[in-house]
Write a protein that holds these residues in place. Structure first.
Motif: not given
Length: 601
Positions: A79-81, A119-121, A141-146, A148-160
């Motif tokens: 559910t979390i992923s 990701g740490r957990r 699940h780790f790869q799925s969360v990471i 999602s993070l890459c997808c978010l960074l691609t859409g919003h570059i200011q988060l890098t």
């Protein structure tokens, strides 16, 4: 004014979220995936759906769910992923018309931080997992969360910049695991490819930590995946920022030699040559090689010294740790045992009070049935007097036993003083007798004439008197008849019989007295040698119940004392040779021997 049309599915979903209990919210939010997939990518319909989701705070609900403990979420990590994917998909391409500043400054950084925490957990669970199936599930699940993070960074570059400065990202990078480490390094590579200028804007300490970890992975890891990604990252950094090249040459003097020695001749030769060419600019290879070898020797010696030092201290540390753990566990067990005993005692006392109250009530009821109502008061008064007598008897016995136990030492000192006095008096008497025998005879004392005449007169008077008595007795004997002599003989026989009969009774009484005194002394000695009443056993208690036991014990003690006396030196035998010498009276020792009376209170 135009009316805003909202997707009815989002309306019903928002209502269901607000009305449902907290544990059902994550499962309900999974329905957003179906709503998002129903519209084509890049269409205005999809943007409208995302706008409605943001307006009804469903994105914030997703953030709140991702912050919760995974054990309290229905469906667990699956559910979390999925919620992480939904959150990333909702945020990418969303351009809110209201609360824009809150969305870009609070919600998006919070979402990126939540992805890093997840990701740490997952990385921790993956490393600590034992079974392959469990490890594969956590890795997915780790790869799925990471992702999602890459997808978010691609859409919003200011988060890098926020991701690079995050401590969670640095902790994710500081791992020896190949799978999770390569995934995080891939995220870093994507960040550098998209917006590498943010690398110099972060803190110097954070930049040094990233470079330290990359160089460490190159020096310690043998995985080709880790080495390839690390070399590509260093190549991207040195190409875009010459300052980082200078930092690498100054901070890691043996980096080029290590890269040549460990990674040359593999599939990454092209990237490795480019990186080495950049690092070799302006530096002589021969000097660096010497510095590198010297540094390796120093490090090897230092690491060897530190390792040997730690190995020497390891047994002591383990012993101390075990001792502290056992002491702590013992204290906890004692505390729990004490608490349990106190609770049992409290319950037992409560039961005893209840039982005593019940017995008292039953006794009163029976008393009303048996005793006449007019005699109840008198009967109760008699029972109270009997109870008071019993309490007094027990209290006096306890007090006398307590006083007796306190006077044991005084009685021992008194006996020791008696023995010492007896031996000393015997010794002094012997010395006095020897001194008398040593005196020589010095003749008769000198008499005067008057003294001689006086003594002569006394002797003559004594001779005359005794000669007259003898003549009178002879005359009486000649005149006494046979009947008178028989009567006189009978009287003499009767007197002798009375004398011997009284003497026998006196001897038996004396023997009984001595036996009772011996029994009392035996009981006193046994009482003095006995332990407290709490520690006494049944065998020791039988010594006072049976009459033959004290006699046998006394005989055994006398036999042992005789054997010890025969083997003792001469000065110890003096105490038993004299029984009638002077003894210090017991009043002078200030001992209350009345408390030693046995058989009464």
């Amino acid at each position: 004014m135009e009316s805003v049309i909202v997707d009815p599915r989002i309306l019903s979903l928002a209502a269901e979220v607000t009305e449902s209990p907290e544990q059902n919210v994550p499962v309900i939010l999974l329905k957003l995936k179906e709503i998002l997939n129903s519209a084509p990518l890049g269409s205005s319909e999809l943007k409208k759906i995302k706008q409605d989701i943001y307006c009804y705070d469903l994105i914030r609900y997703c953030l709140l769910v991702l912050r919760k403990d995974d054990t309290k979420i229905q469906g667990g990590w699956m559910t979390i992923s999925q919620l992480a994917q939904i959150l990333s998909q909702c945020c990418v391409g969303l351009e809110p018309t209201e609360n824009t500043e809150e969305f870009y400054n609070e919600l998006l950084p919070s979402a990126a931080e939540n992805f890093l925490i997840l990701g740490r957990r997952l990385q921790k669970y993956y490393i600590s997992a034992v079974e392959n199936e469990e490890k594969g599930e956590f890795l997915w699940h780790f790869q799925s969360v990471i992702g999602s993070l890459c997808c978010l960074l691609t859409g919003h570059i200011q988060l890098t910049k926020n991701v690079l400065q995050s401590g969670h990202f640095l902790h994710l990078l500081l791992t020896d695991d190949v799978e999770t480490g390569s995934a995080i390094m891939t995220v870093l590579q994507n960040i550098l490819e998209v917006k590498s200028e943010d690398l110099l804007t972060i803190k110097e300490k954070t930049l040094h930590s990233i470079l330290d970890e990359l160089v460490f992975k190159l020096s310690s890891s043998t995985s080709l995946v880790i080495g390839s990604v690390a070399i590509k990252l260093l190549l991207l950094m040195t190409k875009s920022h010459p300052e980082i090249t200078m930092l690498l040459n100054n901070r890691y003097t043996g980096l080029k030699s290590m890269l040549n020695k460990q990674w040359s001749g593999k599939e990454i030769d092209q990237e490795l040559k480019q990186l080495l060419n950049l690092l070799h600019s302006g530096v002589y290879q021969e000097e660096e090689q010497k510095f590198y070898q010297a540094a390796c020797k120093i490090q090897a010696a230092w690491k060897g010294f530190q390792t040997r030092k730690r190995m020497k201290k390891l047994p002591c540390a383990v012993i101390a740790l075990q001792r502290n753990f056992r002491n702590k566990r013992e204290k906890q067990l004692l505390k729990l045992k004490k608490q349990k005993e106190e609770e049992d005692l409290r319950l037992q006392m409560q039961l005893q009070r209840q039982r005593a109250m019940r017995i008292s009530r039953e006794y009163r009821l029976n008393l009303l049935e048996i005793v006449h109502p007019g005699q109840v008061g008198k009967h109760i008064q008699e029972m109270e007097e009997k109870s008071a007598l019993i309490i007094q008897k027990h209290w006096r016995g306890y007090r006398q036993r307590k006083n007796f136990s306190q006077q044991k030492q005084s009685l021992k000192e008194y006996k020791a003083a008696v023995i010492l006095q007896r031996a000393a008096l015997k010794f002094l008497r012997k010395c006095h007798q020897k001194k008398k025998k040593s005196y020589s005879w010095q003749g008769f004392p000198k008499f005067t004439d008057a003294r001689r005449m006086e003594l002569k007169q006394k002797i003559d008077n004594y001779i005359k008197q005794h000669s007259i008595d003898k003549s009178n007795q002879g005359m009486q004997g000649s005149e006494m008849s046979d009947v008178a002599s028989r009567e006189l003989h009978t009287q003499a026989q009767e007197q002798l019989g009375h004398y011997f009969l009284g003497r026998a009774l006196e001897e038996r009484a004396q023997q009984r007295k001595e036996a009772l005194q011996a029994q009392i002394r035996t009981n006193i000695e046994q009482l003095m040698s006995m332990p407290n009443l709490r520690e006494i056993t049944e065998q020791e208690a039988e010594l006072f119940i049976s009459r033959s036991r004290p006699v046998a014990a006394r005989a055994k003690q006398a036999h042992l004392a005789t054997l010890i006396e025969k083997q003792a030196p001469w000065w110890k035998k003096l105490r038993d040779e004299v029984e009638d010498e002077e003894i210090i009276p017991k009043e002078s020792l200030n001992i209350d021997f009345g408390t030693l009376f046995i058989g009464g209170t």
